[in-house]
Design a protein around this motif. Structure first.
Motif, mmCIF file in Angstrom:
data_model
loop_
_atom_site.group_PDB
_atom_site.id
_atom_site.type_symbol
_atom_site.label_atom_id
_atom_site.label_comp_id
_atom_site.label_asym_id
_atom_site.label_seq_id
_atom_site.Cartn_x
_atom_site.Cartn_y
_atom_site.Cartn_z
ATOM 1 N N ILE A 24 0.714 -1.175 0.038
ATOM 2 C CA ILE A 24 -0.165 0.236 -0.153
ATOM 3 C C ILE A 24 0.795 1.111 -0.170
ATOM 4 O O ILE A 24 1.803 1.287 0.823
ATOM 5 N N SER A 25 0.594 2.065 -0.798
ATOM 6 C CA SER A 25 1.444 3.427 -1.004
ATOM 7 C C SER A 25 0.527 4.627 -1.251
ATOM 8 O O SER A 25 -0.673 4.350 -1.714
ATOM 9 N N ALA A 26 1.054 5.898 -1.184
ATOM 10 C CA ALA A 26 0.276 6.982 -1.363
ATOM 11 C C ALA A 26 1.289 8.071 -1.660
ATOM 12 O O ALA A 26 2.441 7.868 -1.191
ATOM 13 N N PRO A 27 0.720 9.029 -2.409
ATOM 14 C CA PRO A 27 1.624 10.073 -2.832
ATOM 15 C C PRO A 27 1.892 11.249 -1.773
ATOM 16 O O PRO A 27 1.659 12.217 -2.145
ATOM 17 N N ILE A 28 2.308 10.621 -0.714
ATOM 18 C CA ILE A 28 2.478 11.708 0.713
ATOM 19 C C ILE A 28 3.842 11.201 1.227
ATOM 20 O O ILE A 28 4.048 10.272 1.384
ATOM 21 N N SER A 29 4.671 12.361 1.279
ATOM 22 C CA SER A 29 6.000 11.850 2.064
ATOM 23 C C SER A 29 5.794 11.449 3.384
ATOM 24 O O SER A 29 5.004 11.801 4.325
ATOM 25 N N GLY A 30 6.625 10.111 3.651
ATOM 26 C CA GLY A 30 6.307 9.599 4.995
ATOM 27 C C GLY A 30 5.062 8.756 5.319
ATOM 28 O O GLY A 30 5.004 8.550 6.325
ATOM 29 N N PHE A 31 4.592 8.489 3.999
ATOM 30 C CA PHE A 31 3.225 7.794 4.323
ATOM 31 C C PHE A 31 3.591 6.305 5.059
ATOM 32 O O PHE A 31 4.434 5.712 4.883
ATOM 33 N N THR A 32 2.489 6.074 5.966
ATOM 34 C CA THR A 32 2.443 4.677 6.629
ATOM 35 C C THR A 32 1.201 4.195 6.472
ATOM 36 O O THR A 32 0.144 4.865 6.771
ATOM 37 N N ALA A 33 1.099 2.915 6.315
ATOM 38 C CA ALA A 33 -0.174 2.359 6.101
ATOM 39 C C ALA A 33 -0.794 1.874 7.453
ATOM 40 O O ALA A 33 -1.701 1.316 7.846
ATOM 41 N N ASP A 34 0.041 2.238 8.809
ATOM 42 C CA ASP A 34 -0.169 1.702 9.907
ATOM 43 C C ASP A 34 -1.519 2.350 10.551
ATOM 44 O O ASP A 34 -1.993 1.563 11.641
ATOM 45 N N TYR A 35 -2.125 3.374 9.880
ATOM 46 C CA TYR A 35 -3.450 3.941 10.354
ATOM 47 C C TYR A 35 -4.663 2.990 9.763
ATOM 48 O O TYR A 35 -5.554 3.407 10.271
#
Length: 133
Positions: A24-35
């Motif tokens: 899982i990814s997103a175009p956000i710096s420092g993205f984490t899927a932990d939420y």
């Protein structure tokens, strides 16, 4: 907007194993899927998608459909923003398209107790699993 990269599907004989991965990814710096709480769903042609396994955002709680209990295991690697579905002792009735889904709920360990398909807003494209001899 989340992006999903699903892999690991294919053709396997009854009794065999597969491990599905969903990065899982997103175009956000420092993205984490932990939420995000995670769900794996199975869709068979002509039927609605049904929940196979769920994991809370904390990773401390999991839930499985009765049909896969004792055979499937959901897990996640936070460092890789990747969730997995280890599928053992596969049966022909496990055949179908598997979808990874994610969403943010309450954050408590019981957040996945009653969630289902309508509750998830972010979905992968799915990956085919065929169990056949």
């Amino acid at each position: 907007q989340l992006q999903f990269e699903e892999s690991g599907g294919g053709l396997v004989q009854p009794g065999g194993s597969l491990r599905l991965s969903c990065k899982i990814s997103a175009p956000i710096s420092g993205f984490t899927a932990d939420y995000y709480a995670i769900g794996w769903f199975l869709q068979v042609p002509g039927k609605d998608r049904e929940g196979v396994s769920f994991m809370s955002s904390s990773g401390r709680s999991t839930r499985y459909a009765d049909s896969v209990k004792g055979r499937f295991t959901i897990s996640r690697d936070s460092a890789k923003n990747t969730v997995y579905l280890q599928m053992n002792s596969l049966k022909p009735e496990d055949t179908g398209r598997y979808y990874c889904a994610a969403d943010i709920f309450s954050g408590s360990d019981d957040e996945i107790d009653s969630v289902g398909e309508p509750d998830f807003g972010f979905w992968g494209h799915g990956i085919q699993v065929t169990v056949s001899s």
